[in-house]
Design a protein around this motif. Structure first.
Motif, mmCIF file in Angstrom:
data_model
loop_
_atom_site.group_PDB
_atom_site.id
_atom_site.type_symbol
_atom_site.label_atom_id
_atom_site.label_comp_id
_atom_site.label_asym_id
_atom_site.label_seq_id
_atom_site.Cartn_x
_atom_site.Cartn_y
_atom_site.Cartn_z
ATOM 1 N N GLN A 181 -24.547 8.334 7.215
ATOM 2 C CA GLN A 181 -23.110 8.377 7.486
ATOM 3 C C GLN A 181 -22.447 7.045 7.143
ATOM 4 O O GLN A 181 -21.333 7.006 6.627
ATOM 5 C CB GLN A 181 -22.868 8.753 8.948
ATOM 6 N N PRO B 193 -26.042 14.791 13.863
ATOM 7 C CA PRO B 193 -26.508 15.677 12.803
ATOM 8 C C PRO B 193 -27.011 16.984 13.409
ATOM 9 O O PRO B 193 -27.113 17.113 14.633
ATOM 10 C CB PRO B 193 -27.659 14.895 12.168
ATOM 11 N N SER C 297 -29.559 9.504 10.079
ATOM 12 C CA SER C 297 -28.199 10.035 10.050
ATOM 13 C C SER C 297 -27.180 8.918 10.172
ATOM 14 O O SER C 297 -26.145 8.932 9.483
ATOM 15 C CB SER C 297 -27.998 11.065 11.169
ATOM 16 N N THR D 287 -23.506 14.954 7.989
ATOM 17 C CA THR D 287 -24.293 14.285 9.024
ATOM 18 C C THR D 287 -25.781 14.442 8.769
ATOM 19 O O THR D 287 -26.591 13.726 9.350
ATOM 20 C CB THR D 287 -23.961 14.861 10.408
#
Length: 287
Positions: free
Chosen positions: A163, A105, A159, A130
């Motif tokens: 994701q 990210p 993150s 992200t």
């Protein structure tokens, strides 16, 4: 008697408000039950999430320890200023994202990108990405030394969760993806979280558990993590969870997991109340 009654009513009211803002509330959690670790709809999340927490945590600790300079910096962390910590925070960030196998990210370490926030993971379920991990060095400089590292690991963990939750890969839709997606959506949709409500959202519960596990192993379980999540995410000095939800969820009990969590969380509530009262007394003395 009137004075006693009035005093009792006042302090009982204060205590009730404090307790209400601490314990888990079924009324709020039932609005989006799959988002909360204490609800039956999230039970399938608990065991695989813990397995992944330990596997990724062990891998991150091993990778950090292979970097002798970084490992020494973490051992010396209380001696470092936030400015001295910053390059090591970036190295931990790079190692963590690599160990977790995610696209990194955006990482921001500054005092202006998110005014008023100390740490933050910025995300948008409507536009998955992200995300952004944010640390405010000025605010972290006022906190216990290891908080900067703990929050870096915690926010970066979000993150991975995000994701995984919003991946376009259909094969990724498992109990973890479902739980994380519900939790991130709940953070945007719900209001009126208590301390335990917010911190038993499955994404917060797991991210605090992950950060506490990593910091625990790196410091031989001697780090005080009482401000890092609930007891369901904290480990004792022997590396055991203070409240083990995986174990509790499999018990044959007449009361709900949420109710049993609340009973066991009283020790944490009492500790926080004692700490708050001590701080008030110290401030009054200083004044």
């Amino acid at each position: 008697m009137r004075l006693f009654t009035a005093t009792c009513l006042f302090f009982c009211s204060v205590w009730a408000n404090a307790a209400g803002s601490f314990y888990a509330n079924p009324e709020l959690q039932r609005q989006m039950p799959a988002a909360f670790a204490l609800q039956p709809e999230a039970q399938a999340f608990l065991a695989p999430a813990f397995q992944q927490t330990i596997a990724h945590g062990d891998a991150l600790v091993a990778a950090i320890q292979q970097d002798a300079e970084l490992a020494q910096a973490i051992a010396d962390w209380p001696k470092l200023t936030i400015e001295q910590q910053a390059p090591y925070l970036k190295r931990v960030f790079a190692i963590e994202t690599q160990v977790m196998g995610i696209e990194p990210p955006t990482l921001l370490i500054d005092n202006h990108s998110y005014p008023g926030r100390m740490v933050y993971f910025d995300f948008d379920p409507q536009n998955p990405s992200t995300g952004t991990v944010y640390l405010n060095p000025d605010k972290l400089a006022e906190r216990p030394k290891y908080d900067s590292l703990a929050f870096l690991i915690h926010e970066t963990r979000h993150s991975l969760q995000f994701q995984h939750a919003f991946s376009t890969n259909a094969d990724e839709v498992d109990a973890l993806a479902i739980g994380y997606a519900e939790a991130f959506n709940a953070q945007k949709a719900l209001q009126g979280f208590s301390f335990s409500d917010f911190l038993t959202l499955v994404n917060e519960y797991e991210a605090f558990q992950f950060g506490n596990y990593v910091l625990g192993k790196l410091t031989n379980w001697q780090l005080d993590t009482q401000d890092m999540g609930t007891y369901a995410s904290q480990f004792d000095t022997h590396g055991k969870l203070k409240i083990d939800l995986v174990k509790l969820a499999t018990e044959d009990a007449e009361t709900s997991l949420l109710e049993r969590y609340n009973v066991r969380a009283q020790k944490h509530f009492d500790l926080r109340e004692r700490k708050a009262n001590t701080e008030v007394a110290e401030n009054n003395t200083a004044d």
